[in-house]
Design a protein around this motif. Structure first.
Motif, PDB file in Angstrom:
ATOM      1  N   GLY A 192      60.451 -64.570  83.916  1.00 32.87           N
ATOM      2  CA  GLY A 192      60.836 -63.475  83.024  1.00 32.87           C
ATOM      3  C   GLY A 192      60.129 -62.182  83.378  1.00 32.87           C
ATOM      4  O   GLY A 192      60.729 -61.098  83.348  1.00 32.87           O
ATOM      5  N   ASN A 193      58.831 -62.270  83.715  1.00 35.63           N
ATOM      6  CA  ASN A 193      58.108 -61.082  84.189  1.00 35.63           C
ATOM      7  C   ASN A 193      58.698 -60.582  85.495  1.00 35.63           C
ATOM      8  O   ASN A 193      58.834 -59.375  85.715  1.00 35.63           O
ATOM      9  N   LEU A 194      59.046 -61.530  86.377  1.00 35.81           N
ATOM     10  CA  LEU A 194      59.645 -61.153  87.655  1.00 35.81           C
ATOM     11  C   LEU A 194      60.944 -60.385  87.449  1.00 35.81           C
ATOM     12  O   LEU A 194      61.250 -59.469  88.211  1.00 35.81           O
ATOM     13  N   ARG A 195      61.701 -60.759  86.431  1.00 34.81           N
ATOM     14  CA  ARG A 195      62.954 -60.063  86.140  1.00 34.81           C
ATOM     15  C   ARG A 195      62.704 -58.565  85.978  1.00 34.81           C
ATOM     16  O   ARG A 195      63.395 -57.736  86.562  1.00 34.81           O
ATOM     17  N   THR A 196      61.682 -58.216  85.205  1.00 39.83           N
ATOM     18  CA  THR A 196      61.351 -56.798  85.013  1.00 39.83           C
ATOM     19  C   THR A 196      60.890 -56.165  86.321  1.00 39.83           C
ATOM     20  O   THR A 196      61.311 -55.052  86.667  1.00 39.83           O
TER      21      THR A 196
ATOM     22  N   ALA B  32      66.080 -67.644  95.941  1.00 41.43           N
ATOM     23  CA  ALA B  32      66.747 -68.368  94.855  1.00 41.43           C
ATOM     24  C   ALA B  32      66.162 -67.922  93.526  1.00 41.43           C
ATOM     25  O   ALA B  32      66.889 -67.656  92.555  1.00 41.43           O
ATOM     26  N   VAL B  33      64.833 -67.815  93.476  1.00 42.59           N
ATOM     27  CA  VAL B  33      64.159 -67.363  92.260  1.00 42.59           C
ATOM     28  C   VAL B  33      64.567 -65.928  91.941  1.00 42.59           C
ATOM     29  O   VAL B  33      64.897 -65.591  90.805  1.00 42.59           O
ATOM     30  N   ALA B  34      64.552 -65.061  92.962  1.00 38.19           N
ATOM     31  CA  ALA B  34      64.903 -63.653  92.751  1.00 38.19           C
ATOM     32  C   ALA B  34      66.365 -63.503  92.326  1.00 38.19           C
ATOM     33  O   ALA B  34      66.686 -62.728  91.412  1.00 38.19           O
ATOM     34  N   SER B  35      67.260 -64.229  92.981  1.00 40.77           N
ATOM     35  CA  SER B  35      68.687 -64.120  92.656  1.00 40.77           C
ATOM     36  C   SER B  35      68.944 -64.514  91.219  1.00 40.77           C
ATOM     37  O   SER B  35      69.662 -63.827  90.482  1.00 40.77           O
ATOM     38  N   LEU B  36      68.347 -65.630  90.799  1.00 38.69           N
ATOM     39  CA  LEU B  36      68.577 -66.079  89.429  1.00 38.69           C
ATOM     40  C   LEU B  36      67.927 -65.135  88.421  1.00 38.69           C
ATOM     41  O   LEU B  36      68.519 -64.836  87.379  1.00 38.69           O
ATOM     42  N   ALA B  37      66.737 -64.641  88.739  1.00 39.44           N
ATOM     43  CA  ALA B  37      66.038 -63.739  87.813  1.00 39.44           C
ATOM     44  C   ALA B  37      66.864 -62.500  87.512  1.00 39.44           C
ATOM     45  O   ALA B  37      66.847 -61.987  86.388  1.00 39.44           O
ATOM     46  N   ILE B  38      67.604 -62.009  88.486  1.00 36.43           N
ATOM     47  CA  ILE B  38      68.405 -60.806  88.289  1.00 36.43           C
ATOM     48  C   ILE B  38      69.803 -61.119  87.780  1.00 36.43           C
ATOM     49  O   ILE B  38      70.314 -60.484  86.847  1.00 36.43           O
TER      50      ILE B  38
ATOM     51  N   GLU C 241      74.991 -66.062  92.386  1.00 37.37           N
ATOM     52  CA  GLU C 241      75.059 -66.447  93.785  1.00 37.37           C
ATOM     53  C   GLU C 241      73.674 -66.371  94.416  1.00 37.37           C
ATOM     54  O   GLU C 241      72.837 -65.564  94.015  1.00 37.37           O
ATOM     55  N   ALA C 242      73.458 -67.206  95.413  1.00 33.09           N
ATOM     56  CA  ALA C 242      72.210 -67.167  96.176  1.00 33.09           C
ATOM     57  C   ALA C 242      72.324 -66.079  97.230  1.00 33.09           C
ATOM     58  O   ALA C 242      72.967 -66.275  98.261  1.00 33.09           O
TER      59      ALA C 242
END
Length: 457
Positions: free
Chosen positions: A18-22, A272-278, A287-288
């Motif tokens: 969630g922090n990564l999303r920001t 994968a983490v970044a794609s899902l976070a956004i 999508e990956a």
């Protein structure tokens, strides 16, 4: 104007997705606009802030691909906050209050019991110098509130005062300052709450855009007023929806299960983490994406939902697997060496097992199966055991290649009458210890004749 954004975590724990999303919303926005990214550690809470957490945040962001252009710590900038607080005091915009938390809580409850909003009534402004002196002689120390500009001449007569802004995510937004309590900026012990240091830093450093979670929407009206009181031009604001668990619970640093540190240790692909976070909570499919540049091109702040976005770990598994399946050998060669895969066979090995790896680390298990001595996970029936022994006696001579499996099983089919699952499954189980996995035509040349014969049940 050069875009300048910031990500401002408190180093009191490991950051989660969630922090990564920001952080990503800001990083990708700046990347797309040719701007700069500031990592600011909000570490004025000396008791809870830890240097090891700050170091971990830097490492975790770098794992994703975020490398700040500027890094600073609020603990190094307290003098700036002191100067700004004094300026506000000199103008009567920061005033001392002596109520205890219990007294404030009782007042709020009385107001709510009468059907009124629980807004602080500025009772401290009614105190005389003698009143304040008496309270301090009793041992009370003041906390300090910012006087919101929601009145004409008499602060005890607030009036409707609308602050508006064009939100990058939510569009036109407004807050009535008369509906809010004057915020506490300085605690009784002289330490600062979040608001004043954040506004001073954003103003002094020239932050142009603040993209953050939508739990800060109401704070924005207060902060715009404080920016203007300190003589700063407010940045543009954008408030994205927050991530929750599938069950709707908020994410927390204390839980740890979705921290970037944990996800990294579990072998998930960073993209994968970044794609899902956004992408979760944004219109369109999840999508990956292969790179942060591709994710920046995908970013559309106006397409972010205004309702909470639910994080599903199954989606992360799917995205990570897609990225692993597509990895070229060169990206995993070093890891394969560490798993004991011979360099001469490394590329053929990865070609064989990649489609069965959700994470690169999964290849270690397949290396053990190919180059080690796996114990069958399933006991063969006596009839199948006899078949495998007979089949190994009929194993083709010479070096194995990709045609060996087909040649061998075709011969067995013709000579034993077995076909389909009855033919292929006992051989797979005897040679790999599993009833599933990569194509045996790819695995058999890697296992080789000697190891194949050694697996006689």
């Amino acid at each position: 104007m050069t875009v300048f954004v910031r990500f401002a975590p408190s180093p009191t724990g490991f950051i989660h997705i969630g922090n990564l999303r920001t952080a990503l919303f800001n990083w990708l926005f700046a990347a797309r606009e040719g701007g700069r990214f500031l990592l600011r550690f909000d570490d004025t809470d000396a008791e809870r802030s830890r240097a090891e957490y700050a170091e971990a945040i830097v490492e975790d962001l770098a794992w994703i691909g975020i490398r700040p252009h500027v890094t600073l710590r609020q603990s190094d900038r307290v003098g700036l906050y002191d100067t700004s607080a004094d300026r506000l005091r000199d103008r009567g915009l920061l005033y001392p209050c002596y109520e205890t938390p219990d007294e404030l809580d009782r007042r709020r409850k009385r107001l709510m019991g009468r059907g009124l909003p629980p807004v602080y009534g500025r009772d401290a402004l009614k105190l005389s110098e003698d009143d304040r002196r008496r309270l301090e002689e009793e041992g009370r120390r003041p906390h300090w509130r910012f006087l919101l500009p929601n009145f004409e001449a008499d602060p005890l007569q607030p009036r409707r005062t609308i602050v508006e802004w064009d939100d990058l995510v939510r569009g036109s937004q407004s807050v009535d300052l008369a509906s809010l309590s004057d915020p506490v900026l300085v605690r009784e012990d002289g330490s600062y709450l979040y608001t004043l240091p954040s506004v001073v830093d954003d103003g002094e450093l020239g932050i142009t855009h603040v993209i953050r979670g939508d739990d800060h929407v109401t704070n924005t009206g207060v902060q715009i007023a404080l920016f203007e009181a300190l003589g700063f031009v407010p940045p543009r604001f954008g408030h994205h929806n927050l991530l929750t668990t599938v069950s709707g619970e908020g994410l927390s640093k204390r839980s740890g299960s979705l921290s970037l540190r944990t996800l990294r240790a579990e072998g998930y692909e960073p993209m994968a983490v970044a794609s899902l976070a956004i992408e979760v909570g944004m219109s369109g499919s999840i999508e990956a994406l292969p790179s942060l540049d591709a994710l920046a091109a995908r970013l559309d702040l106006s397409a972010v939902s205004q309702s909470a976005a639910k994080f599903d770990p199954a989606e992360l598994d799917r995205l990570s697997a897609e990225l692993v399946h597509a990895k070229p050998h060169g990206e995993v060669a070093a890891a394969l060496r560490g798993f004991g895969v011979p360099e001469a066979e490394s590329e053929a090995f990865w070609r064989a097992v990649a489609g069965n790896c959700a994470r690169v680390a999964d290849a270690a298990a397949w290396a053990g199966i190919v180059y080690g001595a796996p114990s069958p996970a399933v006991d063969l029936a006596e009839e199948d055991r006899a078949f495998v022994r007979d089949a190994l006696d009929r194993l083709p001579e010479g070096p194995f290649d990709r045609d060996t499996w087909k040649t061998w099983t075709n011969r067995l089919k013709a000579e034993t009458g077995r076909k389909g699952r009855a033919l292929f499954m006992p051989l797979r189980q005897a040679l790999t210890g599993l009833d599933h996995g990569p194509e045996m035509s790819e695995l058999l040349p890697l296992i080789g004749r000697e190891r194949t014969l050694a697996r006689r049940p």
